[in-house]
Design a protein around this motif. Structure first.
Motif, PDB file in Angstrom:
ATOM      1  N   VAL A  82       0.993  -1.337   0.283  1.00  0.00           N
ATOM      2  CA  VAL A  82       0.275   0.097   0.035  1.00  0.00           C
ATOM      3  C   VAL A  82       0.412   1.271  -0.123  1.00  0.00           C
ATOM      4  N   LYS A  83       1.901   1.418   0.773  1.00  0.00           N
ATOM      5  CA  LYS A  83       2.757   2.120   0.889  1.00  0.00           C
ATOM      6  C   LYS A  83       3.876   2.650  -0.893  1.00  0.00           C
ATOM      7  N   ILE A  84       4.052   1.413  -1.198  1.00  0.00           N
ATOM      8  CA  ILE A  84       4.232   2.229  -2.858  1.00  0.00           C
ATOM      9  C   ILE A  84       3.622   2.572  -3.507  1.00  0.00           C
ATOM     10  N   LYS A  85       2.563   1.709  -3.481  1.00  0.00           N
ATOM     11  CA  LYS A  85       0.783   2.452  -3.889  1.00  0.00           C
ATOM     12  C   LYS A  85       0.732   3.807  -4.277  1.00  0.00           C
ATOM     13  N   ARG A  86       0.437   4.063  -2.617  1.00  0.00           N
ATOM     14  CA  ARG A  86       0.245   5.515  -2.598  1.00  0.00           C
ATOM     15  C   ARG A  86       1.529   6.417  -3.231  1.00  0.00           C
ATOM     16  N   LEU A  87       2.518   5.769  -2.784  1.00  0.00           N
ATOM     17  CA  LEU A  87       3.798   6.675  -3.494  1.00  0.00           C
ATOM     18  C   LEU A  87       3.697   6.739  -5.222  1.00  0.00           C
ATOM     19  N   THR A  88       3.317   5.983  -5.858  1.00  0.00           N
ATOM     20  CA  THR A  88       3.251   6.246  -7.310  1.00  0.00           C
ATOM     21  C   THR A  88       2.018   6.596  -7.643  1.00  0.00           C
ATOM     22  N   GLU A  89       0.880   6.517  -7.265  1.00  0.00           N
ATOM     23  CA  GLU A  89      -0.425   7.213  -7.561  1.00  0.00           C
ATOM     24  C   GLU A  89      -0.804   7.861  -6.642  1.00  0.00           C
ATOM     25  N   GLY A  90      -0.690   7.745  -5.496  1.00  0.00           N
ATOM     26  CA  GLY A  90      -1.119   9.426  -4.629  1.00  0.00           C
ATOM     27  C   GLY A  90      -2.224   8.330  -3.541  1.00  0.00           C
ATOM     28  N   ARG A  91      -3.120   9.842  -3.109  1.00  0.00           N
ATOM     29  CA  ARG A  91      -4.236   8.601  -2.702  1.00  0.00           C
ATOM     30  C   ARG A  91      -5.682   9.496  -3.445  1.00  0.00           C
ATOM     31  N   THR A  92      -6.451   9.754  -2.617  1.00  0.00           N
ATOM     32  CA  THR A  92      -7.656  10.310  -3.230  1.00  0.00           C
ATOM     33  C   THR A  92      -8.116  11.090  -2.538  1.00  0.00           C
ATOM     34  N   VAL A  93      -9.160  12.147  -2.709  1.00  0.00           N
ATOM     35  CA  VAL A  93      -8.503  13.520  -1.750  1.00  0.00           C
ATOM     36  C   VAL A  93      -9.995  13.415  -1.349  1.00  0.00           C
ATOM     37  N   TYR A 133     -20.906  15.230  -1.307  1.00  0.00           N
ATOM     38  CA  TYR A 133     -19.238  14.272  -1.342  1.00  0.00           C
ATOM     39  C   TYR A 133     -18.676  14.850  -2.373  1.00  0.00           C
ATOM     40  N   LEU A 134     -17.261  15.083  -2.324  1.00  0.00           N
ATOM     41  CA  LEU A 134     -16.457  14.960  -3.598  1.00  0.00           C
ATOM     42  C   LEU A 134     -15.503  14.447  -3.608  1.00  0.00           C
ATOM     43  N   LEU A 135     -14.457  13.534  -3.930  1.00  0.00           N
ATOM     44  CA  LEU A 135     -13.400  12.333  -4.404  1.00  0.00           C
ATOM     45  C   LEU A 135     -12.694  13.510  -5.138  1.00  0.00           C
ATOM     46  N   TYR A 136     -11.772  13.798  -4.964  1.00  0.00           N
ATOM     47  CA  TYR A 136     -11.005  14.157  -6.309  1.00  0.00           C
ATOM     48  C   TYR A 136      -9.599  12.686  -6.861  1.00  0.00           C
ATOM     49  N   GLU A 137      -9.762  11.668  -7.611  1.00  0.00           N
ATOM     50  CA  GLU A 137      -9.514  10.558  -7.766  1.00  0.00           C
ATOM     51  C   GLU A 137      -7.514  10.546  -8.314  1.00  0.00           C
ATOM     52  N   THR A 138      -7.227   9.743  -8.048  1.00  0.00           N
ATOM     53  CA  THR A 138      -5.425  10.508  -8.043  1.00  0.00           C
ATOM     54  C   THR A 138      -5.610  10.352  -9.681  1.00  0.00           C
ATOM     55  N   ASN A 139      -6.435   9.433 -10.648  1.00  0.00           N
ATOM     56  CA  ASN A 139      -6.148   9.983 -12.694  1.00  0.00           C
ATOM     57  C   ASN A 139      -6.879  11.328 -12.425  1.00  0.00           C
ATOM     58  N   GLY A 140      -6.631  12.075 -11.769  1.00  0.00           N
ATOM     59  CA  GLY A 140      -6.994  13.897 -12.215  1.00  0.00           C
ATOM     60  C   GLY A 140      -8.941  13.702 -12.191  1.00  0.00           C
ATOM     61  N   THR A 141      -9.810  12.915 -11.893  1.00  0.00           N
ATOM     62  CA  THR A 141     -11.679  12.597 -11.853  1.00  0.00           C
ATOM     63  C   THR A 141     -11.538  13.156 -10.321  1.00  0.00           C
ATOM     64  N   ILE A 142     -12.646  13.885 -11.078  1.00  0.00           N
ATOM     65  CA  ILE A 142     -13.779  13.006  -9.927  1.00  0.00           C
ATOM     66  C   ILE A 142     -15.309  12.616  -9.745  1.00  0.00           C
TER      67      ILE A 142
END
Length: 224
Positions: A82-93, A133-142
């Motif tokens: 999971v930690k590497i995934k967060r490093l390479t892809e970031g997290r949903t905000v 609720y609004l989530l900002y996804e790791t691929n730049g979409t919402i």
């Protein structure tokens, strides 16, 4: 020189095609920061070797294979850890919670209200008041959950009987029969021809496009 460029371009094309399938279709449908970096670097590898006489075919194949291995390793690690995934892809905000906008997180995501409203309008939402609720996804979409008073009424909310959705499978395109246009779903050619003949099409080349509905066992045909 022209032959060398042609061969290198062919190697690059085949190599990129293979890499796309090695590291997964996510590269096409979901671009993360690492994916963006990968696409740029691969284009540099291929582009810079086309006109360089000192770079041989073997060098190009080696560079593509090495990067494919490295990219696959990163993808493998992101799935396992999971930690590497967060490093390479970031997290949903979570930008909006219970209708409240977190402006600090918006600034950290380098977003302004004009950009946010543009993305909301693409989802047929024209007022921030509608957003719960609004989530900002790791691929730049919402991804958005509307407030209950603004949400669409569903069939079950009205206690109405709903027919299940069915899948239509493309089986003829430009007169050519496709028995497995969808991987994993086979439609016999004889069935396609039989349903087409029932609608008066003896010659399949007369059909521009046709879809088969398995639930209704019928063919929808568009004539040329």
């Amino acid at each position: 020189m022209y032959t060398i460029i042609l061969v290198k371009l062919a190697i690059g094309f085949i190599g990129l095609w293979i890499i796309t399938f090695v590291i997964g279709r996510k590269e096409i449908g979901q671009i993360t920061p690492f994916d963006f970096f990968t696409s740029i670097l691969i284009s540099e590898i291929v582009g810079n070797t086309l006109y360089d006489k000192n770079v041989t075919y073997a060098h190009l194949i080696y560079a593509l294979a090495l990067w494919a291995l490295f990219a696959y390793l990163i993808e493998f690690l992101t799935v396992r850890f999971v930690k590497i995934k967060r490093l390479t892809e970031g997290r949903t905000v979570l930008l909006v919670e219970r209708g409240e906008i977190n402006q600090q997180l918006m600034r950290s995501c380098k977003l302004d209200f004009n950009q946010l409203m543009t993305m909301l309008r693409e989802k047929d939402i024209f007022n921030l008041v509608e957003v719960n609720y609004l989530l900002y996804e790791t691929n730049g979409t919402i991804s958005v959950i509307k407030k209950p008073e603004f949400d669409q009424v569903r069939v079950k909310d009205l206690n109405l009987r709903a027919e299940p959705s069915s899948l239509s499978i493309p089986v003829i395109e430009k007169g050519v029969i496709q028995t497995e246009a969808l991987r994993g779903k086979y439609v016999p050619e004889e069935k396609i021809r039989k349903l087409a003949r029932e609608q008066g099409f003896q010659d399949m080349t007369r059909i521009a496009y046709a879809e088969y509905n398995e639930d209704k066992d019928e063919l929808t045909i568009i004539d040329k």
